[in-house]
Design a protein around this motif. Structure first.
Motif, short mmCIF file in Angstrom:
data_model
loop_
_atom_site.label_atom_id
_atom_site.label_comp_id
_atom_site.label_asym_id
_atom_site.label_seq_id
_atom_site.Cartn_x
_atom_site.Cartn_y
_atom_site.Cartn_z
N LEU A 30 0.80 -1.24 0.00
CA LEU A 30 0.02 0.09 0.00
C LEU A 30 0.71 1.29 -0.04
O LEU A 30 0.40 2.32 -0.64
CB LEU A 30 -0.88 -0.06 1.21
N GLU A 34 0.83 4.30 -2.81
CA GLU A 34 0.62 5.45 -2.46
C GLU A 34 1.64 6.31 -2.92
O GLU A 34 1.30 7.55 -3.28
CB GLU A 34 0.11 5.49 -1.02
N GLU A 37 1.47 6.98 -6.64
CA GLU A 37 0.55 7.92 -6.96
C GLU A 37 0.72 9.20 -6.73
O GLU A 37 0.54 10.18 -7.53
CB GLU A 37 -0.88 7.35 -6.26
N LYS A 38 1.30 9.72 -5.44
CA LYS A 38 1.71 10.89 -4.99
C LYS A 38 2.59 11.53 -5.90
O LYS A 38 2.54 12.67 -6.25
CB LYS A 38 2.07 10.77 -3.68
N TYR A 55 -2.42 -1.93 -8.63
CA TYR A 55 -3.22 -2.41 -8.04
C TYR A 55 -3.74 -3.76 -7.41
O TYR A 55 -3.96 -4.15 -6.55
CB TYR A 55 -4.50 -1.57 -8.35
N ARG A 77 -10.48 2.48 -3.56
CA ARG A 77 -9.51 3.41 -4.11
C ARG A 77 -9.45 3.61 -5.61
O ARG A 77 -9.54 4.58 -6.28
CB ARG A 77 -7.98 3.15 -3.66
N GLY A 83 -8.57 7.47 -0.80
CA GLY A 83 -7.33 6.87 -0.06
C GLY A 83 -7.27 5.56 0.70
O GLY A 83 -8.46 5.09 0.72
N PHE A 84 -6.38 5.26 1.00
CA PHE A 84 -6.36 3.85 1.68
C PHE A 84 -6.77 3.88 3.29
O PHE A 84 -7.01 2.96 3.66
CB PHE A 84 -4.92 3.33 1.90
N ASP A 85 -7.17 5.20 3.73
CA ASP A 85 -7.72 5.27 5.14
C ASP A 85 -8.96 4.62 5.19
O ASP A 85 -9.73 4.67 4.53
CB ASP A 85 -7.94 6.88 5.42
#
Length: 89
Positions: A30, A34, A37-38, A55, A77, A83-85
């Motif tokens: 993850l 992330e 992506e950022k 993914y 997502r 987000g992953f939250d």
């Protein structure tokens, strides 16, 4: 062997994801997705500029570790651009 650049993703990133998926290291997977992506979001603008394989591998890592909620979070997502939250509400 024929080594060529991969335009859509950092090959090292995909290699890290493959390793994480095989070992069930879902947090690492993850974090890798992330971070990729950022960094890509700064230059482009889409929610998911990574190849679908990234993914898929993140979902596999979660599944291997038995983290089904995290796997669903990756899918969510991908389909909604969130987000992953973990949203437990």
């Amino acid at each position: 062997g024929g080594r060529g650049p991969e335009p859509e993703a950092n090959p090292d990133g995909l290699a890290a994801l493959r390793s994480a998926a095989a070992a069930g290291r879902w947090r690492e997977a993850l974090a890798t997705v992330e971070a990729a992506e950022k960094s890509l979001r700064d230059s482009s603008g889409p929610y998911f500029p990574l190849p679908i394989e990234a993914y898929n591998l993140a979902i596999t890592a979660c599944a291997t570790a038995g983290e089904w909620r995290e796997a669903l979070g990756v899918l969510r997502r991908l389909t909604m651009g969130v987000g992953f939250d973990d949203d437990e509400g």
